[in-house]
Write an enzyme that holds these catalytic residues in place. Structure first.
Site: not given
Ligand code: PGA
Length: 259
Positions: A9-11, A95, A97, A167, A173, A213, A234-235
């Site tokens: 997930n590049w966000k 998600h 967010e 999640e 994050g 994470s 994500g990251g």
């Molecule tokens: P993260 O994000 O790996 O940076 O914790 C995961 C996500 O939001 O899907």
């Protein structure tokens, strides 16, 4: 045995040229694992078509990070499932967010899931409890609420195109992933819930991913858990070497489980 799925997930990261360059760099490393692991990239919508074009001959799939529930109309800024269908295989819905920053409600998430499945898209439905809910011992209650609302009206048949991403909000994050044991326990509970609502067979086939994470360091121990069928990253999905290492760990742990 469920084939694992790892999604990046590049966000809201990368410009269009950066995204294309990144995919071209990542592609040869990732493709080696495509037989063992289903691979999905979730770029920002502005570069989705371009990334999909680059990957047209690749086993790596693309997905959108969000989708509208209507097919067309006066919905400024939205992208409909009808626009994605046919070339974009996956979509991420719910998600944290989207829920917490953009205020998406359970009802909106349910409408998105239903609309995306109706168009033949594969849905990765993200669920997870906040730190407060976790500390109050309310994880099961929150999971049951999010799942029952999001999947209201979804048939066992349509759920063949559904994956769940567990999640925990407090792990996204933060560098503080859930322990493999805790993640496995919650995901086992999710699978039991799916069996009751869909069917036992469908629950056994449904992939449940862990997200929050995930790093090359913790991926292996997470993927070794029996209920964990992959990762939503994500990251670490923004670093080619880290994302490839997570995919490699996933492939290794599956090979080990198969003996
Ligand atoms: P993260 O994000 O790996 O940076 O914790 C995961 C996500 O939001 O899907």
């Amino acid at each position: 045995m469920r084939k694992p799925l790892v999604a990046g997930n590049w966000k809201m990261h990368f410009t269009v040229p950066e995204g294309i360059q990144f995919v071209n760099r990542l592609r040869p490393d990732l493709e080696r694992y495509a037989r063992a692991v289903d691979l999905v990239l979730l770029p920002p919508s502005i570069m989705l078509w371009e990334v999909a074009s680059v990957l047209r001959t690749s086993p790596i799939r693309v997905g959108a990070q969000n989708v509208a529930w209507e097919d067309r109309g006066a919905f400024t800024g939205e992208i409909s499932p009808a626009m994605l269908a046919g070339w974009c295989e996956y979509v991420l819905v719910g998600h944290s967010e989207r829920r917490h920053i953009f205020g998406e409600s359970d009802e909106q998430i349910q409408r998105k899931v239903t609309a995306a499945l109706r168009h033949g898209l594969r849905v990765i439905l993200a669920v997870g409890e906040t730190l407060e809910e976790n500390e109050a011992g309310r994880t099961e209650e929150v999971m049951t609420r999010q799942l029952s609302r999001a999947l209201d009206g979804v048939t066992a048949d349509a759920a063949g195109r559904l994956s769940i991403a567990y999640e925990p909000v407090w792990a996204i994050g933060t560098g503080r992933a859930a322990t493999p044991g805790l993640a496995n326990e919650v995901m086992g509970m999710i699978r039991t819930w799916l069996a009751g609502v869909l069917s036992a067979g469908r629950a056994q086939e449904t992939r449940i991913l862990y997200g929050g994470s995930v790093t090359p360091e913790n991926a292996r121990s997470l993927m070794e858990e029996p209920e964990i069928d992959g990762a939503l990253v994500g990251g670490a999905s923004l670093k080619a070497d880290q994302f490839s290492a997570i995919v490699a760990s996933t492939a290794d742990s599956m090979a080990a489980a198969q003996g």
